[in-house]
Design a protein around this motif. Structure first.
Motif, mmCIF file in Angstrom:
data_model
loop_
_atom_site.group_PDB
_atom_site.id
_atom_site.type_symbol
_atom_site.label_atom_id
_atom_site.label_comp_id
_atom_site.label_asym_id
_atom_site.label_seq_id
_atom_site.Cartn_x
_atom_site.Cartn_y
_atom_site.Cartn_z
ATOM 1 N N LYS A 124 0.837 -1.197 0.000
ATOM 2 C CA LYS A 124 0.000 0.000 0.000
ATOM 3 C C LYS A 124 0.880 1.258 0.000
ATOM 4 C CE LYS A 124 -3.816 -2.123 2.531
ATOM 5 N NZ LYS A 124 -4.683 -2.031 3.738
ATOM 6 N N PRO A 125 0.428 2.340 -0.636
ATOM 7 C CA PRO A 125 1.228 3.586 -0.622
ATOM 8 C C PRO A 125 1.308 4.179 0.785
ATOM 9 C CG PRO A 125 -0.927 3.990 -1.565
ATOM 10 C CD PRO A 125 -0.828 2.496 -1.386
ATOM 11 N N GLN A 126 2.439 4.833 1.057
ATOM 12 C CA GLN A 126 2.645 5.423 2.377
ATOM 13 C C GLN A 126 1.937 6.782 2.450
ATOM 14 O OE1 GLN A 126 6.715 6.111 3.348
ATOM 15 N NE2 GLN A 126 6.293 6.713 5.472
ATOM 16 N N TYR A 127 1.133 6.958 3.452
ATOM 17 C CA TYR A 127 0.393 8.202 3.630
ATOM 18 C C TYR A 127 1.242 9.186 4.442
ATOM 19 C CZ TYR A 127 -3.719 5.728 1.953
ATOM 20 O OH TYR A 127 -4.595 5.020 1.185
ATOM 21 N N ILE A 128 1.381 10.438 3.899
ATOM 22 C CA ILE A 128 2.134 11.495 4.586
ATOM 23 C C ILE A 128 1.169 12.212 5.524
ATOM 24 C CG2 ILE A 128 3.573 13.528 4.319
ATOM 25 C CD1 ILE A 128 4.767 10.971 3.181
ATOM 26 N N THR A 129 1.408 12.082 6.789
ATOM 27 C CA THR A 129 0.535 12.703 7.789
ATOM 28 C C THR A 129 1.229 13.901 8.426
ATOM 29 O OG1 THR A 129 1.360 11.230 9.502
ATOM 30 C CG2 THR A 129 -0.563 10.476 8.252
ATOM 31 N N LYS A 130 0.462 14.662 9.161
ATOM 32 C CA LYS A 130 0.996 15.824 9.868
ATOM 33 C C LYS A 130 1.977 15.410 10.950
ATOM 34 C CE LYS A 130 -0.490 19.987 12.315
ATOM 35 N NZ LYS A 130 -1.654 20.754 12.843
ATOM 36 N N PHE A 131 1.701 14.273 11.568
ATOM 37 C CA PHE A 131 2.610 13.780 12.606
ATOM 38 C C PHE A 131 3.971 13.441 12.010
ATOM 39 C CE2 PHE A 131 4.422 10.164 14.907
ATOM 40 C CZ PHE A 131 4.557 10.716 16.171
ATOM 41 N N LEU A 132 3.957 12.797 10.814
ATOM 42 C CA LEU A 132 5.214 12.438 10.173
ATOM 43 C C LEU A 132 6.023 13.677 9.798
ATOM 44 C CD1 LEU A 132 7.033 10.211 9.039
ATOM 45 C CD2 LEU A 132 5.729 10.333 6.904
ATOM 46 N N MET A 133 5.350 14.714 9.275
ATOM 47 C CA MET A 133 6.052 15.942 8.913
ATOM 48 C C MET A 133 6.598 16.660 10.142
ATOM 49 S SD MET A 133 6.009 15.966 5.689
ATOM 50 C CE MET A 133 6.654 17.603 5.460
ATOM 51 N N SER A 134 5.855 16.649 11.235
ATOM 52 C CA SER A 134 6.349 17.280 12.462
ATOM 53 C C SER A 134 7.572 16.562 12.999
ATOM 54 C CB SER A 134 5.237 17.319 13.507
ATOM 55 O OG SER A 134 4.852 15.997 13.867
ATOM 56 N N ARG A 135 7.637 15.210 12.822
ATOM 57 C CA ARG A 135 8.821 14.475 13.271
ATOM 58 C C ARG A 135 10.044 14.844 12.426
ATOM 59 N NH1 ARG A 135 8.453 14.055 17.911
ATOM 60 N NH2 ARG A 135 6.919 15.667 17.482
ATOM 61 N N GLN A 136 9.808 15.048 11.113
ATOM 62 C CA GLN A 136 10.926 15.431 10.256
ATOM 63 C C GLN A 136 11.411 16.848 10.574
ATOM 64 O OE1 GLN A 136 9.733 14.888 6.211
ATOM 65 N NE2 GLN A 136 9.613 12.640 6.355
ATOM 66 N N GLU A 137 10.487 17.738 10.891
ATOM 67 C CA GLU A 137 10.886 19.090 11.264
ATOM 68 C C GLU A 137 11.644 19.096 12.578
ATOM 69 O OE1 GLU A 137 7.359 21.341 11.386
ATOM 70 O OE2 GLU A 137 7.064 21.397 9.203
ATOM 71 N N ALA A 138 11.299 18.199 13.451
ATOM 72 C CA ALA A 138 11.984 18.133 14.744
ATOM 73 C C ALA A 138 13.364 17.524 14.641
ATOM 74 C CB ALA A 138 11.140 17.334 15.739
#
Length: 320
Positions: free
Chosen positions: A37-51
């Motif tokens: 299945k394709p990986q869904y980009i969530t807000k939580f994932l983006m916040s982890r990358q920003e951190a």
């Protein structure tokens, strides 16, 4: 997708078994296994990358990542600085424009030899000072001392422009006196203040309503004299208040029965007015009479001249 057998349903022992095999063929991955299945980009994932990067220290939170990036920067910083230095030497001057010292580059730098410009280009500028240091050309210039422009002559000091702030004061606040002609100016100011006070006093004080008199004694004396004269002439002034036809009638000036004159002044005024009218009419009549006489004389002269002309014509015709 894999190879799909279209006859899988037909060759199956039952219809339900054929449908199941057909679905399995549709789900089968070409490389083996099931399709991910394709990986869904969530807000939580983006916040982890920003951190991953600390905005205050500007470093990665992961020590291993920080070491890798730091090593890459150290290897590329020397190459970047050398390239920037080469570009600066290629496009700019080979000496520091402030300190006038030659720039020292890397080992591959070409030695720069300064070529002096002709004297005409030494002063080829719109200013007489160095725009970087703010000093004159006689102190800060790229040319040698013997070829630098001479020091400009000091401009003549202009006369100070007097304003309301720097103008010398006429009055000294310490001695409380004028700097020039103190006595005359003080006397003049005192007289002017006295005149203003007197003028303001008489503007509001003309007639006293309590004593029913004027504040000015001379004005009060003149008013009393006027009232005395008015009381003496009260009878004659009463006649002026009558209607014009009655006031101008001769019966109020003398008695028509006894001939006694009651008001000789007004009677004499009427007599003088009548005499002036008669004299004016007499002069007009005399003028008309003289005009008539002169007109008659002119007419008689004209007739005599006409008759004489006719006689002369008659004599001439008889002679021929």
């Amino acid at each position: 997708m894999g190879n799909i057998d279209l006859d899988v349903v037909k060759n199956a022992p039952s219809w339900s078994e054929g449908i199941r095999r057909y679905q399995e063929q549709k789900r089968e991955h070409p490389a083996g296994g099931e399709t991910r299945k394709p990986q869904y980009i969530t807000k939580f994932l983006m916040s982890r990358q920003e951190a991953m990067v600390n905005p205050i220290t500007q470093k990665f939170n992961d020590d291993q990542t920080e070491q890798v990036v730091k090593r890459m920067e150290e290897t590329s910083i020397a190459k970047t600085l050398n390239r920037a230095w080469d570009t600066q030497l290629f496009r700019e001057q080979h000496f520091d424009i402030v300190t006038q010292a030659a720039k020292r580059g890397h080992i591959h730098e070409k030695v720069y030899k300064q070529i002096l410009k002709p004297p005409s280009l030494v002063t080829a500028t719109h200013t007489d000072y160095n725009i970087i240091s703010g000093k004159g050309f006689h102190e800060h210039h790229w040319a040698p001392l013997d070829r630098r422009p001479p020091r400009p002559a000091s401009p003549q000091k202009k006369q100070q422009f007097l304003t309301a702030l720097n103008r010398p004061r006429e009055y000294d606040i310490l001695t409380n006196q004028y700097t020039k002609n103190h006595e005359e100016r003080a006397k003049w100011e005192m007289d002017r203040n006295r005149e203003e006070i007197v003028q303001k006093y008489w503007e509001t004080r003309n007639f006293d309503a309590v004593t029913c008199s004027f504040y000015d004694k001379d004005k009060e004396a003149a008013f009393q004299e006027h009232m005395k004269d008015k009381h003496l002439n009260q009878g004659s002034s009463a006649i002026n208040k009558l209607p014009p036809t009655l006031a101008a009638s001769e019966s109020l000036m003398y008695d028509i029965c006894t001939g006694v004159v009651r008001d000789p002044v007004r009677l004499q005024q009427i007599i003088d007015a009548d005499n002036s009218i008669l004299h004016a009419r007499a002069g007009k009549i005399e003028k008309e009479k003289s005009l008539r006489v002169s007109h008659a004389l002119s007419c008689s002269c004209f007739l005599t001249s006409v008759c004489a002309c006719r006689k002369n014509r008659f004599r001439k015709t008889n002679c021929f």
